[in-house]
Design a protein around this motif. Structure first.
Motif, PDB file in Angstrom:
ATOM      1  N   ALA A   1       0.830  -1.201   0.000  1.00 39.01           N
ATOM      2  CA  ALA A   1       0.000   0.000   0.000  1.00 39.01           C
ATOM      3  C   ALA A   1       0.866   1.253   0.000  1.00 39.01           C
ATOM      4  O   ALA A   1       1.954   1.260   0.580  1.00 39.01           O
ATOM      5  N   THR A   2       0.365   2.291  -0.661  1.00 37.43           N
ATOM      6  CA  THR A   2       1.029   3.594  -0.650  1.00 37.43           C
ATOM      7  C   THR A   2      -0.015   4.670  -0.378  1.00 37.43           C
ATOM      8  O   THR A   2      -1.147   4.578  -0.846  1.00 37.43           O
ATOM      9  N   LEU A   3       0.396   5.661   0.374  1.00 39.76           N
ATOM     10  CA  LEU A   3      -0.466   6.804   0.667  1.00 39.76           C
ATOM     11  C   LEU A   3      -0.223   7.825  -0.433  1.00 39.76           C
ATOM     12  O   LEU A   3       0.831   8.444  -0.501  1.00 39.76           O
ATOM     13  N   GLU A   4      -1.185   7.951  -1.351  1.00 38.78           N
ATOM     14  CA  GLU A   4      -1.030   8.784  -2.535  1.00 38.78           C
ATOM     15  C   GLU A   4      -1.130  10.277  -2.226  1.00 38.78           C
ATOM     16  O   GLU A   4      -0.335  11.062  -2.715  1.00 38.78           O
ATOM     17  N   ASP A   5      -2.140  10.667  -1.429  1.00 41.67           N
ATOM     18  CA  ASP A   5      -2.396  12.092  -1.249  1.00 41.67           C
ATOM     19  C   ASP A   5      -3.251  12.329  -0.015  1.00 41.67           C
ATOM     20  O   ASP A   5      -3.989  11.449   0.418  1.00 41.67           O
TER      21      ASP A   5
ATOM     22  N   LYS B   1      -5.868   9.328   0.633  1.00 37.60           N
ATOM     23  CA  LYS B   1      -6.117   8.377  -0.456  1.00 37.60           C
ATOM     24  C   LYS B   1      -5.014   7.323  -0.439  1.00 37.60           C
ATOM     25  O   LYS B   1      -3.835   7.641  -0.604  1.00 37.60           O
ATOM     26  N   VAL B   2      -5.433   6.066  -0.230  1.00 41.15           N
ATOM     27  CA  VAL B   2      -4.495   4.950  -0.110  1.00 41.15           C
ATOM     28  C   VAL B   2      -4.703   4.001  -1.284  1.00 41.15           C
ATOM     29  O   VAL B   2      -5.816   3.561  -1.542  1.00 41.15           O
ATOM     30  N   ASN B   3      -3.625   3.694  -1.992  1.00 39.13           N
ATOM     31  CA  ASN B   3      -3.672   2.776  -3.120  1.00 39.13           C
ATOM     32  C   ASN B   3      -3.085   1.438  -2.665  1.00 39.13           C
ATOM     33  O   ASN B   3      -1.933   1.377  -2.249  1.00 39.13           O
ATOM     34  N   VAL B   4      -3.884   0.364  -2.714  1.00 35.35           N
ATOM     35  CA  VAL B   4      -3.462  -0.955  -2.245  1.00 35.35           C
ATOM     36  C   VAL B   4      -3.426  -1.929  -3.413  1.00 35.35           C
ATOM     37  O   VAL B   4      -4.400  -2.047  -4.149  1.00 35.35           O
ATOM     38  N   ASP B   5      -2.294  -2.617  -3.562  1.00 32.21           N
ATOM     39  CA  ASP B   5      -2.111  -3.607  -4.625  1.00 32.21           C
ATOM     40  C   ASP B   5      -2.252  -5.006  -4.034  1.00 32.21           C
ATOM     41  O   ASP B   5      -1.476  -5.403  -3.166  1.00 32.21           O
ATOM     42  N   ASN B   6      -3.258  -5.754  -4.499  1.00 35.58           N
ATOM     43  CA  ASN B   6      -3.520  -7.113  -4.022  1.00 35.58           C
ATOM     44  C   ASN B   6      -2.938  -8.115  -5.023  1.00 35.58           C
ATOM     45  O   ASN B   6      -3.428  -8.230  -6.141  1.00 35.58           O
TER      46      ASN B   6
ATOM     47  N   ILE C   1      -1.955 -16.951   7.180  1.00 39.21           N
ATOM     48  CA  ILE C   1      -1.159 -16.073   8.042  1.00 39.21           C
ATOM     49  C   ILE C   1      -2.022 -15.421   9.114  1.00 39.21           C
ATOM     50  O   ILE C   1      -1.612 -15.276  10.253  1.00 39.21           O
ATOM     51  N   GLY C   2      -3.224 -15.001   8.765  1.00 35.34           N
ATOM     52  CA  GLY C   2      -4.108 -14.305   9.705  1.00 35.34           C
ATOM     53  C   GLY C   2      -4.077 -12.804   9.468  1.00 35.34           C
ATOM     54  O   GLY C   2      -3.762 -12.338   8.379  1.00 35.34           O
ATOM     55  N   ASP C   3      -4.391 -12.040  10.501  1.00 37.85           N
ATOM     56  CA  ASP C   3      -4.397 -10.582  10.383  1.00 37.85           C
ATOM     57  C   ASP C   3      -2.981 -10.067  10.148  1.00 37.85           C
ATOM     58  O   ASP C   3      -2.041 -10.435  10.846  1.00 37.85           O
ATOM     59  N   PHE C   4      -2.856  -9.186   9.152  1.00 39.25           N
ATOM     60  CA  PHE C   4      -1.574  -8.623   8.763  1.00 39.25           C
ATOM     61  C   PHE C   4      -1.768  -7.121   8.624  1.00 39.25           C
ATOM     62  O   PHE C   4      -2.671  -6.674   7.914  1.00 39.25           O
ATOM     63  N   THR C   5      -0.950  -6.324   9.309  1.00 40.57           N
ATOM     64  CA  THR C   5      -1.082  -4.868   9.265  1.00 40.57           C
ATOM     65  C   THR C   5       0.034  -4.266   8.423  1.00 40.57           C
ATOM     66  O   THR C   5       1.213  -4.539   8.647  1.00 40.57           O
ATOM     67  N   ILE C   6      -0.358  -3.447   7.458  1.00 40.13           N
ATOM     68  CA  ILE C   6       0.593  -2.731   6.603  1.00 40.13           C
ATOM     69  C   ILE C   6       0.724  -1.310   7.164  1.00 40.13           C
ATOM     70  O   ILE C   6      -0.245  -0.552   7.153  1.00 40.13           O
ATOM     71  N   PRO C   7       1.904  -0.949   7.663  1.00 38.34           N
ATOM     72  CA  PRO C   7       2.085   0.427   8.149  1.00 38.34           C
ATOM     73  C   PRO C   7       2.399   1.369   6.977  1.00 38.34           C
ATOM     74  O   PRO C   7       3.202   1.051   6.109  1.00 38.34           O
ATOM     75  N   ILE C   8       1.726   2.520   6.955  1.00 37.75           N
ATOM     76  CA  ILE C   8       1.915   3.505   5.891  1.00 37.75           C
ATOM     77  C   ILE C   8       2.052   4.872   6.551  1.00 37.75           C
ATOM     78  O   ILE C   8       1.316   5.187   7.482  1.00 37.75           O
ATOM     79  N   SER C   9       2.975   5.692   6.064  1.00 38.90           N
ATOM     80  CA  SER C   9       3.077   7.048   6.591  1.00 38.90           C
ATOM     81  C   SER C   9       3.491   7.996   5.473  1.00 38.90           C
ATOM     82  O   SER C   9       4.060   7.584   4.462  1.00 38.90           O
ATOM     83  N   ARG C  10       3.172   9.258   5.686  1.00 41.40           N
ATOM     84  CA  ARG C  10       3.513  10.283   4.709  1.00 41.40           C
ATOM     85  C   ARG C  10       3.578  11.629   5.407  1.00 41.40           C
ATOM     86  O   ARG C  10       2.753  11.942   6.265  1.00 41.40           O
ATOM     87  N   LYS C  11       4.573  12.432   5.020  1.00 41.36           N
ATOM     88  CA  LYS C  11       4.688  13.806   5.495  1.00 41.36           C
ATOM     89  C   LYS C  11       4.483  14.727   4.299  1.00 41.36           C
ATOM     90  O   LYS C  11       4.839  14.386   3.171  1.00 41.36           O
ATOM     91  N   GLY C  12       3.913  15.886   4.561  1.00 41.32           N
ATOM     92  CA  GLY C  12       3.693  16.839   3.486  1.00 41.32           C
ATOM     93  C   GLY C  12       3.113  18.121   4.014  1.00 41.32           C
ATOM     94  O   GLY C  12       3.142  18.388   5.222  1.00 41.32           O
ATOM     95  N   GLU C  13       2.593  18.904   3.111  1.00 43.32           N
ATOM     96  CA  GLU C  13       1.942  20.155   3.502  1.00 43.32           C
ATOM     97  C   GLU C  13       0.713  20.375   2.646  1.00 43.32           C
ATOM     98  O   GLU C  13       0.671  19.988   1.486  1.00 43.32           O
ATOM     99  N   ILE C  14      -0.277  20.969   3.274  1.00 41.58           N
ATOM    100  CA  ILE C  14      -1.524  21.312   2.592  1.00 41.58           C
ATOM    101  C   ILE C  14      -1.556  22.833   2.501  1.00 41.58           C
ATOM    102  O   ILE C  14      -1.582  23.530   3.528  1.00 41.58           O
ATOM    103  N   LYS C  15      -1.493  23.355   1.270  1.00 39.77           N
ATOM    104  CA  LYS C  15      -1.549  24.794   1.071  1.00 39.77           C
ATOM    105  C   LYS C  15      -2.982  25.271   1.281  1.00 39.77           C
ATOM    106  O   LYS C  15      -3.921  24.658   0.789  1.00 39.77           O
TER     107      LYS C  15
END
Length: 151
Positions: free
Chosen positions: A24-28, A44-49, A129-143
């Motif tokens: 997963a990636t945090l797009e915006d 907005k999170v884009n997840v590839d299965n 496997i069971g429950d699996f957590t994908i950690p995602i983070s992003r830094k930015g600025e909102i004008k």
């Protein structure tokens, strides 16, 4: 007997390490809505299965920070499922009360934007496997919009 058990554990651990997992990636992060009660942002999170069957999403936990402080955090229980062998775009709404935005006045006044950091935990139920957590983070600025942008 103990050696055989250790070899079996190592074999299983190696095989599970090689199993494909969703990515997963945090797009915006955008300003979505302004109401009398709060300001709503959307991550907005884009997840590839990689699997040929859909996967249920157990929950999405989120933390929205600005100026080193937690602005809002929460959990979205049972937000749906991931499409089989495809990418899924998820929207995570985050409602920020006005009382907290007032405390950010110093950051906003300095450069007319909000510096943020979003941390998400996407928990998926993987077969075997069971429950699996994908950690995602992003830094930015909102004008923030200026008067010239409005007119």
């Amino acid at each position: 007997m103990a050696q055989l058990l250790d070899k079996a554990k190592n074999f299983v651990a190696e095989k599970l390490a090689d199993v494909k997992k969703p990515e997963a990636t945090l797009e915006d992060v955008d300003l979505k809505n302004v109401s009398r009660e709060c300001v709503e942002y959307t991550a907005k999170v884009n997840v590839d299965n990689p699997y040929s069957h859909s996967l249920p999403i157990c929950e999405i936990s989120y933390t929205f920070k600005s100026a080193g402080r937690v602005i809002v955090s929460g959990t979205l229980p049972d937000p749906g499922s991931l499409k089989a062998s495809d990418k899924t775009m998820l929207e995570v709404p985050m409602k920020v009360p006005y009382s907290i935005l007032v405390s950010l006045a110093r950051d906003i006044g300095a450069d007319w934007d909000i510096d943020y950091e979003v941390e998400l935990g996407l928990t998926i139920d993987l077969p075997i496997i069971g429950d699996f957590t994908i950690p995602i983070s992003r830094k930015g600025e909102i004008k923030l919009p200026t008067l010239s942008d409005l007119f």
